[in-house]
Design a protein around this motif. Structure first.
Motif, short mmCIF file in Angstrom:
data_model
loop_
_atom_site.label_atom_id
_atom_site.label_comp_id
_atom_site.label_asym_id
_atom_site.label_seq_id
_atom_site.Cartn_x
_atom_site.Cartn_y
_atom_site.Cartn_z
N ILE A 56 0.83 -1.20 0.00
CA ILE A 56 0.00 0.00 0.00
C ILE A 56 0.87 1.26 0.00
CG2 ILE A 56 -1.72 1.30 1.31
CD1 ILE A 56 -2.67 -1.47 2.40
N VAL A 57 1.78 1.33 0.97
CA VAL A 57 2.61 2.53 1.12
C VAL A 57 3.53 2.70 -0.08
CG1 VAL A 57 4.34 3.69 2.54
CG2 VAL A 57 2.51 2.38 3.63
N GLY A 58 4.14 1.60 -0.53
CA GLY A 58 5.06 1.67 -1.65
C GLY A 58 4.38 2.12 -2.93
N GLN A 104 3.63 5.88 -2.66
CA GLN A 104 4.86 6.68 -2.86
C GLN A 104 5.24 6.72 -4.34
OE1 GLN A 104 7.91 5.01 -0.38
NE2 GLN A 104 7.23 6.07 1.46
N ASP A 105 5.09 5.59 -5.01
CA ASP A 105 5.42 5.51 -6.43
C ASP A 105 4.51 6.44 -7.23
OD1 ASP A 105 6.42 4.79 -8.86
OD2 ASP A 105 5.71 2.73 -8.82
N GLY A 106 3.22 6.46 -6.86
CA GLY A 106 2.27 7.29 -7.58
C GLY A 106 2.43 8.78 -7.32
N ILE A 107 2.75 9.13 -6.07
CA ILE A 107 2.85 10.54 -5.70
C ILE A 107 4.15 11.17 -6.16
CG2 ILE A 107 3.00 12.14 -3.74
CD1 ILE A 107 1.06 10.37 -2.23
N SER A 108 5.26 10.49 -5.90
CA SER A 108 6.57 11.10 -6.17
C SER A 108 7.43 10.35 -7.17
CB SER A 108 7.34 11.23 -4.85
OG SER A 108 7.61 9.94 -4.30
N GLY A 109 6.96 9.17 -7.60
CA GLY A 109 7.79 8.36 -8.49
C GLY A 109 8.89 7.61 -7.76
N ASP A 110 8.85 7.63 -6.42
CA ASP A 110 9.85 6.93 -5.61
C ASP A 110 9.42 5.47 -5.47
OD1 ASP A 110 11.66 5.98 -3.80
OD2 ASP A 110 10.99 7.23 -2.12
N TYR A 111 10.12 4.59 -6.18
CA TYR A 111 9.75 3.16 -6.16
C TYR A 111 10.72 2.33 -5.31
CZ TYR A 111 13.27 3.21 -9.90
OH TYR A 111 14.41 3.39 -10.64
N SER A 112 11.53 2.99 -4.49
CA SER A 112 12.54 2.28 -3.70
C SER A 112 11.91 1.26 -2.75
CB SER A 112 13.40 3.27 -2.92
OG SER A 112 12.61 4.09 -2.07
N ILE A 122 -2.14 -5.82 -10.91
CA ILE A 122 -3.39 -5.05 -11.01
C ILE A 122 -3.59 -4.20 -9.76
CG2 ILE A 122 -5.91 -5.22 -11.17
CD1 ILE A 122 -5.47 -7.82 -12.76
N TYR A 123 -3.40 -4.80 -8.58
CA TYR A 123 -3.67 -4.13 -7.30
C TYR A 123 -2.73 -2.96 -7.07
CZ TYR A 123 -3.95 -3.77 -2.16
OH TYR A 123 -4.08 -3.31 -0.88
N GLN A 124 -1.43 -3.22 -7.12
CA GLN A 124 -0.47 -2.14 -6.88
C GLN A 124 -0.50 -1.11 -7.99
OE1 GLN A 124 2.95 -4.36 -4.15
NE2 GLN A 124 3.50 -3.59 -6.12
N GLY A 125 -0.72 -1.57 -9.21
CA GLY A 125 -0.81 -0.63 -10.32
C GLY A 125 -1.98 0.32 -10.16
#
Length: 241
Positions: free
Chosen positions: A128-130, A133-141, A174-177
């Protein structure tokens, strides 16, 4: 690139599944059974620790609990909604369709592997958090770290359940995307409180998955998934009060 974290995570799940399948034929049945029990116990502790880390707080020199009512209402209301929709049956049907498509009709562990592993890697806090973060800032770490953990988890479960565990890559994609895309469009509305509450409830569901793996199916966890929606509505309502 937004969404790259989910692609890496999906690749990690597939890689772990293929490695696990390679190990499966070399593991005796009794060893597979004890591995499944061990995975169940480990999952219970992972889920329990995640939930307790949000519930227990140290204030005024003593340990207190928080979020108890949110946990109760989320699980009760979410489970009622999920039972009405019968999400678990739909997940089982999806597993059956995939099993038929890949001609694995004789694999009696296929659906269990698909459903249980999908739930473990999808409803945890890092998913969820990852994704947010990926969606908001592009941070996929964080999703890269999760990909490594999921690879290890799926290796073990694929060696136990078989090829069904590999296809958990479909729902994680699908879910994380979907979460990543939603966060990209609605990122400014996603508060830290919502993220914490989602992580908290997700960890409780992970605990239930662990019980199912270790002790046989006790909870219809698929039908409990709408519990993740309740904290979102709770925070929206609270913001207007």
């Amino acid at each position: 690139m937004i969404g790259l974290g989910t692609l890496i995570n999906t690749a990690g799940v597939i890689a772990g599944g293929l490695i696990g399948l390679g190990l499966k034929n070399g593991i005796r049945k009794n060893m597979q059974e004890i591995m499944m029990q061990a995975c169940g116990v480990a999952t219970i502790f992972i889920g329990g620790a995640g939930a307790l880390s949000k519930m227990l707080v140290f204030q005024d020199g003593k340990i207190e609990t928080q979020g108890t009512m949110l946990l109760i209402f989320s699980l009760v209301l979410g489970s009622l909604l999920g039972e009405w929709i019968n999400i678990e049956q739909k997940m089982d049907l999806l597993g059956e369709r995939i099993k038929k498509a890949v001609k694995a009709e004789n694999d009696h562990l296929f659906v269990d592997g698909f459903v249980n592993v999908s739930l473990i890697i999808c409803v945890g806090a890092m998913a969820i958090v990852g994704a947010i973060q990926d969606g908001i800032s592009g941070d996929y770490s964080l999703l890269v770290a999760k990909a490594i953990l999921d690879l290890i988890i799926v290796v073990v479960f694929a060696a136990t359940y078989g090829i069904g565990a590999v296809f958990s890559a479909v729902p994680i994609f699908i879910y994380q995307g979907a979460i990543t895309l939603a966060a990209a469009f609605l990122g400014s509305f996603v508060s830290e409180a919502v993220i914490n509450d989602l992580s908290f409830i997700g960890s409780a569901l992970i605990f239930c998955v662990g019980v199912n793996i270790g002790f046989g199916k006790k909870f219809r966890v698929g039908n409990m998934l709408p519990a993740l929606l309740i904290p979102v509505f709770y925070e929206i309502i609270r913001s207007f009060l």
